[in-house]
Design a protein around this motif. Structure first.
Motif, short mmCIF file in Angstrom:
data_model
loop_
_atom_site.label_atom_id
_atom_site.label_comp_id
_atom_site.label_asym_id
_atom_site.label_seq_id
_atom_site.Cartn_x
_atom_site.Cartn_y
_atom_site.Cartn_z
N UNK A 109 0.83 -1.42 0.02
CA UNK A 109 0.04 0.04 -0.04
C UNK A 109 0.84 1.26 -0.14
N UNK A 110 1.82 1.36 0.86
CA UNK A 110 2.79 2.39 0.73
C UNK A 110 3.46 2.40 -0.53
N UNK A 111 3.91 1.25 -1.28
CA UNK A 111 4.53 1.46 -2.13
C UNK A 111 3.69 1.88 -3.61
N UNK A 112 2.49 1.62 -3.49
CA UNK A 112 1.56 2.16 -4.37
C UNK A 112 1.45 3.79 -4.10
N UNK A 113 1.21 4.19 -3.08
CA UNK A 113 1.29 5.66 -2.73
C UNK A 113 2.65 6.25 -3.36
N UNK A 114 3.56 5.48 -3.09
CA UNK A 114 5.13 6.23 -3.49
C UNK A 114 5.17 6.17 -5.06
N UNK A 115 4.42 5.29 -5.87
CA UNK A 115 4.35 5.42 -7.38
C UNK A 115 3.28 6.39 -7.80
N UNK A 116 2.60 7.01 -7.07
CA UNK A 116 1.82 8.07 -7.47
C UNK A 116 2.42 9.41 -7.67
N UNK A 117 1.96 10.23 -8.44
CA UNK A 117 2.66 11.52 -8.40
C UNK A 117 2.74 12.54 -7.37
N UNK A 118 1.19 12.76 -6.81
CA UNK A 118 1.14 13.55 -5.70
C UNK A 118 0.43 12.59 -4.48
N UNK A 119 0.71 13.09 -3.26
CA UNK A 119 0.21 12.25 -2.02
C UNK A 119 -0.48 13.25 -1.12
N UNK A 120 -1.86 13.06 -0.78
CA UNK A 120 -2.43 13.67 0.01
C UNK A 120 -2.83 12.94 1.24
N UNK A 121 -2.50 13.34 2.53
CA UNK A 121 -2.83 12.16 3.54
C UNK A 121 -3.89 12.76 4.64
N UNK A 122 -4.73 12.00 5.05
CA UNK A 122 -5.66 12.28 6.34
C UNK A 122 -4.61 12.54 7.62
N UNK A 123 -5.01 12.90 8.55
CA UNK A 123 -4.23 13.26 9.55
C UNK A 123 -3.93 11.87 10.45
N UNK A 124 -4.84 10.85 10.04
CA UNK A 124 -4.51 9.72 10.76
C UNK A 124 -3.65 8.79 9.99
N UNK A 125 -3.19 9.10 8.70
CA UNK A 125 -2.48 8.29 7.89
C UNK A 125 -1.11 7.90 8.59
#
Length: 257
Positions: A109-125
């Motif tokens: 799941x983290x590796x998928x997020x890394x493969x995206x161009x932009x990451x927005x996170x919720x405060x509980x991420x």
């Protein structure tokens, strides 16, 4: 049953991972890659958002309990077998992708997020690449992408300890673009996606390719590539429309030509 919900809103698509239990396990798989391919091939779509179902997790990776029972982590086959190219292991995705990380982004799941161009996170991420704790060196692009995204020492801390970091630490290290309350996460990601989608599609794809390829080039080579792409881009119908719209003080109507 694991599934990827696919919701189109004008020129933006939202892909929502719904996997095993509320941790959305097992979602970095064939069904996701098929949906991403569908997005890439649809000329109407200009930006994609990937998020997780519920509020607990973007995706907490694979099902380690099942892996322990089977005695195997990851796919079968030999190291000599060629891998199918996907977003995770190096397939060029010319259209932009935004990860809206709503909770745990761990392992795949983290590796998928890394493969995206932009990451927005919720405060509980929370973000983590814990494979090292299982005696396994991380793959799926993590050792390649993470040191390119955040300071090298910070990347090594994540890779070598396997520990998770919280959203505020991810923001401090530059792993995410912004942190917002859970209730505002998808709206924030969509706001960014819509701003991207309002731009000329060919120019957006060119800009993404220039940014990624220039990381592997000398500065002079990157400048030369930009000059060549710029020369081509200035001849497109969208470029002409952009100039007309500016002169006429109106919003441009880009068509991807």
């Amino acid at each position: 049953m694991e599934q990827v919900h696919y919701e189109v809103r004008d020129h933006v698509v939202i892909m929502t991972l719904e996997g095993e239990n509320d941790l959305n396990l097992g979602m970095v798989s064939g069904s996701l890659h098929e949906r991403i391919a569908e997005y890439v091939q649809d000329d109407n779509l200009r930006c994609g958002v990937i998020t997780g179902a519920g509020t607990r997790a973007f995706s907490a990776g694979g099902n380690l309990k099942s892996a322990a029972e089977s005695g195997r982590v990851g796919g079968a086959g030999s190291v000599w077998d060629p891998s199918t190219l996907t977003l995770i292991n190096g397939l060029d995705i010319r259209k932009p992708l935004i990860a809206a990380v709503n909770g745990f982004a761990v392992g795949a799941g983290c590796m998928l997020a890394l493969a995206c161009d932009i990451r927005v996170a919720s405060d509980n991420a929370e973000f983590g690449i814990p494979e090292i704790k299982l005696g396994i060196p991380s793959g799926m692009g993590a050792p390649q992408r993470l040191p390119r995204l955040i300071p090298f020492g910070a990347a090594m801390e994540m890779l070598l300890t396997g520990d998770r970091i919280k959203a505020d630490q991810a923001l401090q290290w530059g792993l995410v673009n912004r942190v917002v309350p859970q209730s505002e996460l998808l709206d924030t990601a969509l706001e960014i996606a819509n701003r991207i989608a309002a731009n000329a599609p060919m120019a957006v794809r060119t800009m993404k390719e220039l940014a990624y390829r220039s990381r592997e080039m000398s500065f002079a080579e990157g400048i030369r590539m930009s000059e060549l792409m710029g020369y081509i881009g200035r001849g497109t119908e969208d470029a002409k429309e952009g100039l007309r719209a500016f002169a006429e003080k109106r919003k441009p109507e880009f068509e991807g030509r």
